[in-house]
Every structure is written in C-alpha cells, then in structure tokens.
Design an enzyme around this catalytic site. Structure first.
Site, short mmCIF file in Angstrom:
data_model
loop_
_atom_site.label_atom_id
_atom_site.label_comp_id
_atom_site.label_asym_id
_atom_site.label_seq_id
_atom_site.Cartn_x
_atom_site.Cartn_y
_atom_site.Cartn_z
N HIS A 79 60.25 103.98 58.90
CA HIS A 79 59.90 105.41 58.90
C HIS A 79 58.81 105.68 57.87
O HIS A 79 57.79 106.30 58.17
CB HIS A 79 61.14 106.25 58.59
N ASP A 108 26.09 111.62 64.65
CA ASP A 108 27.29 110.80 64.82
C ASP A 108 27.63 110.19 63.47
O ASP A 108 26.94 110.43 62.49
CB ASP A 108 27.05 109.69 65.87
N TRP A 150 59.75 101.11 52.07
CA TRP A 150 58.31 101.04 52.37
C TRP A 150 57.52 100.49 51.20
O TRP A 150 56.40 100.05 51.35
CB TRP A 150 57.77 102.42 52.78
N SER A 178 41.45 98.38 58.85
CA SER A 178 41.08 99.59 59.58
C SER A 178 40.71 100.72 58.61
O SER A 178 39.66 101.37 58.76
CB SER A 178 42.23 100.02 60.48
N SER A 179 41.56 100.94 57.61
CA SER A 179 41.28 102.03 56.66
C SER A 179 39.99 101.78 55.89
O SER A 179 39.22 102.71 55.65
CB SER A 179 42.40 102.18 55.64
N HIS A 262 49.66 104.68 43.82
CA HIS A 262 49.43 106.04 43.37
C HIS A 262 48.14 106.64 43.91
O HIS A 262 48.17 107.74 44.44
CB HIS A 262 49.58 106.24 41.87
N GLU A 264 46.97 105.96 46.61
CA GLU A 264 47.33 106.18 48.01
C GLU A 264 47.90 107.59 48.21
O GLU A 264 47.62 108.25 49.21
CB GLU A 264 48.35 105.12 48.44
N TYR A 266 47.07 110.23 46.68
CA TYR A 266 45.95 111.19 46.72
C TYR A 266 45.10 110.98 47.94
O TYR A 266 44.47 111.91 48.43
CB TYR A 266 45.15 111.11 45.41
N SER A 277 40.76 124.42 51.76
CA SER A 277 39.59 125.08 51.18
C SER A 277 38.61 125.54 52.25
O SER A 277 37.72 126.33 51.97
CB SER A 277 38.86 124.12 50.23
N HIS A 311 54.18 105.55 36.30
CA HIS A 311 55.23 106.57 36.30
C HIS A 311 56.21 106.37 37.46
O HIS A 311 57.24 107.00 37.52
CB HIS A 311 54.64 107.99 36.30
N HIS A 312 55.86 105.47 38.39
CA HIS A 312 56.81 105.13 39.46
C HIS A 312 57.84 104.13 38.98
O HIS A 312 58.76 103.80 39.72
CB HIS A 312 56.07 104.55 40.66
N THR A 337 44.90 119.95 39.49
CA THR A 337 45.62 120.46 40.66
C THR A 337 45.84 121.96 40.51
O THR A 337 45.71 122.72 41.47
CB THR A 337 46.97 119.74 40.82
N LYS A 340 42.86 123.92 41.43
CA LYS A 340 42.73 124.10 42.87
C LYS A 340 43.61 125.25 43.36
O LYS A 340 43.14 126.13 44.09
CB LYS A 340 43.12 122.82 43.60
N ARG A 459 68.89 107.44 46.86
CA ARG A 459 68.18 107.31 48.13
C ARG A 459 68.43 105.92 48.71
O ARG A 459 68.92 105.03 48.03
CB ARG A 459 66.68 107.56 47.94
#
Lengths: 535, 189
Positions: A79, A108, A150, A178-179, A262, A264, A266, A277, A311-312, A337, A340, A459
């Site tokens: 998931h 293009d 994951w 791909s990315s 991390h 990732e 963002y 925006s 921090h993870h 943040t 924003k 979790r």
C-alpha cells in the site's frame, strides 16, 4: 537529444493526429503522455486504496478476522509503495507534463522520446510489484510478497526478506529510472524551452515548485537506487553493507534510506504547493501574495530537506548533539512552510472569493495540510518523538500531509485543469458530492488516529489492545466511506473523457491568469508552435 | 533550422550535466558507507569500538571508579551459549582488566562465530580500548566444544566525567556460511 527529430516527425501529425493504440504506445506528445501518467496514477490510487481497505477491514474489530498477519504486513508494505511511487509521484509528473509546456509557452517537453520511455517503464515496474502480491494472495502466502514495510529496513529486507524482495528491488530500480528521466526532462524543459520574455521570476509557481522538485529527484532517487543495490548485493553477492556479522551496520541502511526518504517527502508535496498557489489567486481574484518569497521558501524547504533525515530515526540511538541538530533543523522547516501558508491566507485577504470546486479542494488542502504540518512539528521534538515513534500518531501525521495534503491538491488540480484537458467542465453535482464526502470521511478516517496513537497503539500490527476498539471501528468506517467516495471522481473523470458536460471556454475560470488559458479548450494536440508573446 | 540545432545542443548540454549528476549521486550512496564508518570512529556514534588492539600505555586515574557491564546475545539464528564470566566490573580509568567470556557449541557440527561489540552510551565507545579481544577475529568451535575467550581492556582517562556506567554488549553471529562459502552445512543445522 531528440527534440529536433521529434519536431520533424510531428510535422505530419499536424494534419492527422495519430490514433489507436499506437498513439499512446509511441507517443512523444506531452499532453498524451500527461494523460497516460494521470490515468495510470489514478489506477494505482485505486489499487493502493483497495489495499488500504484490506488493512482497515482487518483493523475494524480487535482480533483476527479478514487476513492473517503475514498478509497484513504485505498489505501495509505494498500500500505504501504503491501510493508513494505509483499514485502521488506519477500524478504530479502527469500534471507537470500537461501543464509546464503550456505554462511556459513551449511546444512540448524538451526530450519527448525520453518522456515516452519514462512513462512506459512504470506499468512494467508496477506489474512486477503487484505480481508479487498476486502470487502471495493466490498462492496461500507462499511465496510472500514484500512484507517489511515501505521503508524496507535492513535486516528485515536483507537477511529476513522473502524471495520476492528481489522483484521489489527490480521494481524500485525501474521506478527510480523513470522518475529520474521525468525529472531531467522537466529541468531541461524549464531551463531551455521558455517562450521569449518568460523570465525565471515570471514563471508560474507550479513551474517553479516542479523545477525544484525535479532537482530533488535527480539528487535523491539515485541514492535510493544505491540503497536497493546494496540490499541486492547483501542478499546474493556476499557483501555486508547492512549485515553486522560481516562488519556492516543495519543502522547505516536507515541513514541512506532517509537521506533519500526525507527529500522524497518534499518531492511529493512541493508540486502541491505550486498547484494551490495557482488556484487560490484565481478564485480570490488577486495576484499571489509574495511571489518571490514563495520561490525562496520552496528553495529553502528543498535545501533543508537534506539535513533533517535523522528525525525519522531518533530512537535508533544517536549522540545528544546529533538529535539536537536534527531536531532544530526540522523545526526550522516550519518557517518557510509557514511563509507559504501565510502567503496563501494573505492572497485571500480582501479578495473577491468564490468557491468553485478547485477552490474548495485548495482550501481544504491549506487547512488540513497545516494540521498535518503541526503534528509534524510535534514529532520533530526528540523527547516527544520517543513516545510517538512508530505509533498511529505518525500514521495520522503523514496521512494528513499526503492524503488531505498532496492528494487533495491533485484533486484540486484535476478539477481546475480538466476543462483545459477535456474541453468540458467537470460535473458540478458529482464534484460537490465527491468533495464533501471526501472532506468529511478523510477526517473521520485520520483524525482519531491521533488519539489511538497518543494512547500507544503501534503501527504495522494486524491486531490491537481492546481499549482501541471503538476508535478503530470509526476509523474503518471513515476509510470505507472515503474509498467509496473516490468512485464519484471516477465518474467525474469518465464523463469528462467522454466529453459529456457543459462545454468549456478557453478560459473557464474568470480570475485565472496564465498562458494555459490562452489556448482553446480542449488544448489542441500541438500548442505554441510559434512562441507566445510575454508582456 | 540553425535555431533548432542550437536548442538541441543546449538541451544536450543540460541533459549531460544532469545524467552526470545522477550518476554521481548514485556513487554518493556508496560513499556514505565509508563516510558513516569514519563518523562512527570519530564520534562513537552507534557505540562502535575500534577493531584493532590498543597499546595499553596510559596513566591510571585512581580517584575515579567506573562500572563496566557486560551483555551478550546470540543473534540471527546463532545457537551458541555465550555468557560473560562476570556481569560487571568496577575499574579505574587506565586500569588494565581481563574479562573472560564462555562459549559452548551445543550443535552437532562445527560453527564459526563472530562477536560484534557495541558500547552504550555511544560517547564512551572511543574511550573503551581493548588490548586483546576474541572479537578481533572469528572463533571456531567443534561440535559440543567449549571455550573461555579473553578480552583485555582499559578505559581511556579522557572518558567524559559524566559517564559512570558503560555497557559493553556483544552479539554473536554465525558466520560459518560466510567464511566457508558452504551453504550445505547451514541447511544441515
């Protein structure tokens, strides 16, 4: 590399656009590839959502009823992987493909053939990953699909990983390639293909946020590729990057993974900032407040994302100086943040607000994303994190920023640009139903997770202590409600694709500005063959 | 036409830079491995101790007593019984102390083990110095074999003042397959 060649090929297409399967399989057209990305990500959203419902069905009542714990672990793992790499990221790449050339007045993307290649890798990558799940589901769990979460921490994914881990590694490699190709394409397009007069600081914010996202992708997706390569050699070629017995260190895996992981986060949210925006100024009928500060805030969020990864992993055991550094750096991110969020609010201040569907989603994004941001700030505090780590509080936090954040903004983008893509207005009745049902159910789904998390529910477990039973029942009700609500969006999209609905004008939203609204709706196969004039 | 060629060249230039950038970042992932080891060596992050013998020539600090505790585990399917002879000792910094660890192989075949040390708190790790340790090399035990394995250590007097207790933990791993390259023996176990 192929810009010129592709351009020549396309000269014929002016008269007869390609059709049938070949149109999609061999497409080098940014609009067609954008459409492919969007439909693909939507399909993955439904697949990943189905897995989420399996998880919630199991957790609806205490005890084991629907699946066994081994399969439950595979569901939480896949998931997560599908939602991150299959739903959110391809959806934003699809938006980039469709909108960036239109927004900067380019005919293009800069590298159209690579564009085709970067999309068509994805269905194969996910066939491999989902294939592992199907083999497990229909083979009585043997072989097991990836079941290590994951985040695939070593040694769960190395020494103890099931055989299908190798399928997972191949699949992640393909998603990464791909990315990276998609990101390179965006950067080259934005740097080289802008219409004359479209200076960097005139670009719409969506283009800016995507440019910065693309740099993040180029910087960290190779690190992810490195991490899974090390896993592969640890598993089969006798290295011991993560194996303590051979002198390696499993904690090293977490450092490498989160160095990717991390930024990732963002990568998934910055394009959303760009979408919101674009939408809020349109329906506030004012220019975006503090354009330049938005650009700098986005860039500083991106830079800070490289120095907060630990921090993870506060609970892994770090020197005090290390935890303090990562704690303060993380808290620092709330400054740009906050800039924003305040800019969005200031844009609305004394604006002539109307609340069409895109605006509703964008407003829900601002409020709910801020909720998720605040719980993130709580998690940033090291001593507090020791209590919250790996509880449902964390699950609540990242679902607030990813579901009611990233995914809500993608819905906002879809309702905002569907007239341009399809030529018809999205069905308002279905859209309103979709919005209100999603808004209410998403909060029923994720808000109580804060409470069970604070009370200590961990979790990634298939069962829980009895005192969490009532909350989990409500959470599961919210989950099924949210899941079924998304079928309304299927109906909205299918109606638009079938051109059923009110015909859209070139500029269907009264307050909208930007080059994409100067071309007819639906946008013709080729746009801006001669560059527009930018005042 | 020349305008288009020019665009193609500019595109290729940026493309090349970005491809090189992503290849470098792929390399950076691997560079993080030695970087991490160096950082661990310098800071004692993760409680890694040095895997080479120290000289043992230091001044003893008799005014200070530090408790050193010993913890042992057998990790990742290792079947050895592995225990320290004493659970803890009180030592002066600079005092050379020997502690023996007992191992017994209850299996019916030879097993090669490797002990991996870890020190808590991590900041103490660079100050716990060993002149001799069974963990420097892997150990072989025949079926049913037993051994007393010595570990000789001293604490660096520069150990931060606030640290009064140090825990030295050893995890014993089965590295038979890794050392001999023979998978069959592992299966027979």
């Amino acid at each position: 590399m192929t810009a010129v060649a592709a351009h020549h090929d396309h000269h014929d297409d002016h008269h007869h656009a390609p059709h049938g399967l070949k149109r999609w399989l061999f497409s080098t057209n940014h609009k067609d590839i954008g459409t492919l990305y969007l439909w693909f990500s939507f399909a993955m959203f439904m697949v990943g959502g189905f897995m989420a419902l399996v998880i919630r069905a199991e957790l609806m009542y205490p005890g084991m009823q629907v699946v066994d714990p081994e399969f439950f672990n595979q569901m939480t793992t896949v998931h997560g992987l599908i939602m991150v790499f299959g739903a959110v990221m391809p959806a934003t790449v699809g938006l980039a493909n469709w909108m960036i050339p239109l927004m900067i007045g380019a005919p293009d993307m800069a590298l159209p053939r690579m564009n085709n290649w970067s999309f068509w890798i994805l269905p194969f990558a996910f066939t491999i990953l989902i294939g592992a799940v199907l083999m497990s589901a229909f083979g009585d769990g043997n072989p097991s699909a990836p079941n290590f979460g994951w985040t695939f921490y070593a040694p769960l994914s190395t020494k103890y990983g099931p055989a299908s881990t190798d399928l997972f590694i191949l699949s992640v490699h393909m998603m990464g390639i791909s990315s990276i190709m998609g990101a390179i394409n965006v950067i080259v397009t934005v740097l080289n293909m802008r219409a004359p007069g479209m200076t960097m600081m005139k670009m719409p914010l969506f283009v800016w946020t995507w440019l910065i996202t693309a740099f993040l992708l180029v910087a960290v997706m190779p690190v992810l590729a490195g991490a899974v390569t090390m896993m592969l050699t640890d598993r089969h070629f006798g290295t011991s990057f993560f194996d303590a017995a051979g002198g390696g260190d499993p904690v090293l895996f977490q450092h490498i993974f989160w160095f990717f992981g991390h930024p990732e986060v963002y990568i998934m949210i910055l394009p959303s900032f760009g979408i919101v925006s674009a939408i809020i100024p349109t329906f506030a009928r004012k220019h975006l407040f503090g354009y330049a500060s938005m650009v700098y805030a986005t860039a500083s969020i991106a830079l800070l994302s490289f120095v907060v990864w630990a921090h993870h992993m506060f609970t892994v055991g770090m020197p005090l100086a290390g935890t303090l550094f990562f704690m303060y750096m993380t808290m620092l991110i709330s400054v740009p943040t906050g800039v924003k969020v305040f800019n969005w609010v200031a844009t609305m201040w004394r604006g002539s607000l109307t609340f069409e569907l895109p605006m509703k989603w964008a407003l829900a994004f601002v409020v709910l994303f801020t909720c998720g941001g605040l719980s993130g700030l709580m998690l940033a505090l090291t001593p507090v994190d020791f209590q919250y780590h790996d509880t449902y509080f964390v699950v609540a936090h990242f679902h607030y920023v990813l579901v009611s954040g990233a995914i809500f903004s993608i819905f906002a983008a879809a309702y905002y640009w569907l007239p341009k893509w399809s030529g018809v207005m999205p069905n308002t009745f279905l859209g309103e139903l979709h919005f209100w049902n999603s808004l209410l159910s998403v909060n029923l789904l994720f808000f109580p997770m804060h409470f069970v998390g604070l009370a200590g529910m961990p979790r990634r477990y298939a069962d829980y202590a009895l005192q969490f039973a009532d909350y989990n029942w409500w959470i599961s009700v919210g989950a099924f409600w949210f899941g079924i609500s998304q079928l309304l969006f299927v109906a909205v999209c299918v109606l638009c694709a079938m051109k059923k609905g009110k015909k859209a004008e070139a500029a269907p939203w009264e307050g909208a500005e930007g080059l994409e609204w100067t071309v007819p709706s639906p946008a013709p196969f080729h746009t801006f063959d001669t560059p527009p004039v930018i005042k | 036409m020349s305008e288009l060629n020019d665009l193609e060249q500019r595109n290729n230039r940026v493309l090349r830079k970005l491809v090189i950038g992503s290849v470098l970042m792929f390399g950076f992932a691997f560079a993080m491995v030695p970087l991490y080891d160096v950082l661990c060596d310098i800071t004692g992050l993760n409680g890694k101790t040095s895997d080479t013998a120290a000289s043992g020539e230091v001044q003893m600090d008799e005014d200070r007593l530090v408790t050193v505790q010993f913890v042992t585990t057998s990790s990742g399917g290792m079947v050895w019984d592995f225990t320290p002879q004493v659970r803890s000792v009180k030592v002066h910094p600079g005092e050379i102390t020997q502690v023996n660890f007992q191992v017994k192989n209850p299996a019916d075949h030879t097993i090669i083990g490797q002990a991996i040390p870890s020190v808590s708190p991590g900041l103490a790790a660079p100050h716990l110095l060993k002149t001799q340790c069974f963990c420097f090399d892997n150990q072989t035990l025949l079926a049913g074999g037993e051994a007393d394995m010595p570990m000789i250590f001293y604490l660096d007097p520069a150990l931060p003042k606030h640290i009064n207790t140090i825990t030295l933990s050893y995890a014993m791993f089965d590295v038979t397959e890794r050392v001999t390259g023979n998978k069959d023996k592992l299966a027979a176990r």
